[in-house]
Enzyme design. Sequence first.
Site, PDB file in Angstrom:
ATOM      1  N   ARG A 123     -22.233   3.775  -6.686  1.00  0.00           N
ATOM      2  CA  ARG A 123     -21.426   4.742  -7.448  1.00  0.00           C
ATOM      3  C   ARG A 123     -21.658   4.519  -8.932  1.00  0.00           C
ATOM      4  NH1 ARG A 123     -15.577   5.660  -4.566  1.00  0.00           N
ATOM      5  NH2 ARG A 123     -16.310   5.622  -2.411  1.00  0.00           N
ATOM      6  N   ARG A 142     -11.067  13.585   5.468  1.00  0.00           N
ATOM      7  CA  ARG A 142     -11.788  14.396   4.474  1.00  0.00           C
ATOM      8  C   ARG A 142     -13.242  13.963   4.455  1.00  0.00           C
ATOM      9  NH1 ARG A 142      -9.251  10.124   1.343  1.00  0.00           N
ATOM     10  NH2 ARG A 142     -10.931   8.711   0.768  1.00  0.00           N
ATOM     11  N   LYS A 201     -14.223   1.144  -4.318  1.00  0.00           N
ATOM     12  CA  LYS A 201     -15.557   0.905  -3.777  1.00  0.00           C
ATOM     13  C   LYS A 201     -16.611   1.095  -4.861  1.00  0.00           C
ATOM     14  CE  LYS A 201     -13.970   2.701   0.625  1.00  0.00           C
ATOM     15  NZ  LYS A 201     -13.913   3.899   1.488  1.00  0.00           N
ATOM     16  N   GLU A 210      -6.703   2.476   8.297  1.00  0.00           N
ATOM     17  CA  GLU A 210      -6.288   3.842   7.973  1.00  0.00           C
ATOM     18  C   GLU A 210      -7.390   4.827   8.270  1.00  0.00           C
ATOM     19  OE1 GLU A 210      -5.759   2.923   3.655  1.00  0.00           O
ATOM     20  OE2 GLU A 210      -6.981   4.715   3.393  1.00  0.00           O
ATOM     21  N   GLY A 242      -7.906   5.328  -2.384  1.00  0.00           N
ATOM     22  CA  GLY A 242      -8.625   5.087  -3.636  1.00  0.00           C
ATOM     23  C   GLY A 242      -8.111   3.879  -4.393  1.00  0.00           C
ATOM     24  N   LYS A 259       0.840  -1.207   0.000  1.00  0.00           N
ATOM     25  CA  LYS A 259       0.000   0.000   0.000  1.00  0.00           C
ATOM     26  C   LYS A 259       0.873   1.254   0.000  1.00  0.00           C
ATOM     27  CE  LYS A 259      -3.913  -0.111   2.391  1.00  0.00           C
ATOM     28  NZ  LYS A 259      -4.825  -0.191   3.565  1.00  0.00           N
TER      29      LYS A 259
END
Lengths: 263, 465
Positions: free
Chosen positions: B337, B291, B236, B287, B163, B157
């Site tokens: 989404r 935001r 996602k 994590e 993202g 990572k």
Amino acid sequence: MDDMRQAGDAASSGGDRVHADNHGRDPHEIIDRLADGVLPALIARLDASGLGELEIRADGWHVRLRKPYDRRRSVALPEGRRRRTEPGDAGHARRAEPGEASHVAREGTRAREGGHASRGDAGDRDDARAAASDPRPEPPAIATAPAVGYFAPRDGWGPGRHVRSGDVVGYVDCLGVRQDVVAPVDGFLGRLLAQPGEAVEYGQPLLHVDLPAVRPVAAAAQASSGSGAEPGTADTPTASAAPTAEVPDRPVGSAPGARPEGA
Amino acid sequence: MFQKILIANRGEIALRILRACRQMNVPAVVAYSEADIDTLAVQEADEAICIGPAEAKRSYLSSAAVISAAIVTGCDAIHPGYGFLSEDDAFADTVRAHGLTFIGPPAEVLERFASKAATRRLLAEHGLPTIPGSGLLRDDAHALDEAERIGYPVLVKPSAGGGGKGMRMVRSPRELEQALPICRSEARAAFGDDSLYLEKWLEENRHVEVQVIVDHYGNGVHLGERDCSVQRRHQKLIEEAPTPALGPDSRRHLCEEAVGAIVAAGYENVGTLEFLVDNDGNHYFIEINCRIQVEHPVTEMLTGIDMVAEQIRIAAGEPLGYSQADIELRGHAIEFRIAAEDIAHDFRPEAGTIEAYLPPGGPGVRMDSHLYTGYDVPPYYDSLLGKLIVHGPDRPTAIARARTALSELRVDGLPTTAPLHRAILSHPVFLDGNFTTNLLDRVGPGAFVTAARETAAHEQARAEA
């Protein structure tokens, strides 16, 4: 006559070289020869060749002819509400015509995509207007803001000054960093489109760069309304009219930038 | 409260922030790139300013352009949205140095949580269980040693950003060696920082995140959790709340633990703590996202709290004004989404003109999107076209509303992920709520793509009939 219109244009660019390279000879004589004989022939050759650019160096003079890109290639985005571009600013929307050789630098025609975009529509109207009254005026090119910030024109560079494509003609202060506003084409500084100290957005038109006079050399009188210059300022390439104090290297032709509204 | 807010983002989130500003009676200026001049937020805004060319580095990612735009338009605060400069502590610091307010965590908070490895250590000290992982990788040899110690499979990572970019799961030393340079270059391209770390890969896991809001005075609440397990390659696709994976007690325990730790660690503003939940219901902190998140509407549906407005209020120094006891989580919400991606061609992003757009409606249906008929989707940015959010008293109702809404939704002109969502909605694993993050990568997307193609073909036939 369109191809002929560019003769004065080309001559004016070569002009400073003419001065530089021909010590002791009368520059007017050389320019006359260029304008009356050499350039029309070169233009015809450029037209026939399909080339985009032609550069000739000979006998102490130097001429470069370029065909403009098709300036209407831009994506026609809807006219932005906040674009402060006016239809009259549609400098980039002129259609390139076969046989047309001009000074418009490629860098200039590429310009700012966004600025372009909103000028697309304006250009249509402009073309329509222009078509109605041929010979069409040569619309000015536009120097745009390279960043968002506060605009300042370059000190001591007033309207009428001869500029080359890429010359720094002003600045935009973006958070304390001065970013250069550059002339998109060779020409003469025209009117300011934003006030000194004004907050400007990226791509905003800031000042006009008027294209050099473009009139038939051989039949100048016939096209006296063609360049947008004051009539009578440039009927012959040798006529050194208009204020020249701040443009000592401006050799010949009219000074569209010296139009009253350019002040 | 602020005099005027600069919205330094694009797409649906720019519109979302603009709406929040309007409801709060705070004037707003939309900053846009040349490619976004005809986007809905720009059209809706009372004021908009072009900050640069399409290239994000010179517009939405240029802190000079964004701050200069705020100054010349007379703004006293900047909302960065998500992505771009939203979690950049140096940007937040520069914003403050120019006498403006960054709407989000203060610069020093962002800096404290900027490194994922350091954040995990910090929150572990405050009692959060963390997943076995490495520190920042020094070089390939260090990576191989650490992977050996943690035990394969491991997830590579990037320390910065999120993202799913720069992320790879590897099962062997050889795969790790191959993945490292790719991850580094992806991370560098996406975040300008190529530092990587490793994390133990849980074969079967769910991605559950806890939403928190903490004010400047240390008052913090959680707004429940969200389950974001329906992913494809760490991206996602669907988020829902509450998570079907945990019972009410486990959920409450998880959320309380999260908010307790983050308040103790000195967080401020809205934030999300991400956890992996294994098959036994154990959770591991992975994590934090400092935001507003794409999936925040899920939580808004459950709580009735406008989270963007909360961000703005807290950044303006207002106290939270409510406590955990005032928060009520009602019903079930799911977000889909809708992205301009061609699911038949490996989710290839697409650009082009929206020939027709019809958002769905009805009870419990919300569409957050910047689309309109005739809009030209530019190729320069992320492919998200909007989010369909459904809410109902329970999960089956929410799913029924989602089905109706997805069948009503019309986006013509571009391939979108809508057919995939329709296919997932009829998949028994999703309906049972038993899916894990590898559902799509394992079961499909082949299976879903086939199903989606059939759905699409069926729809086309119906449309033509």
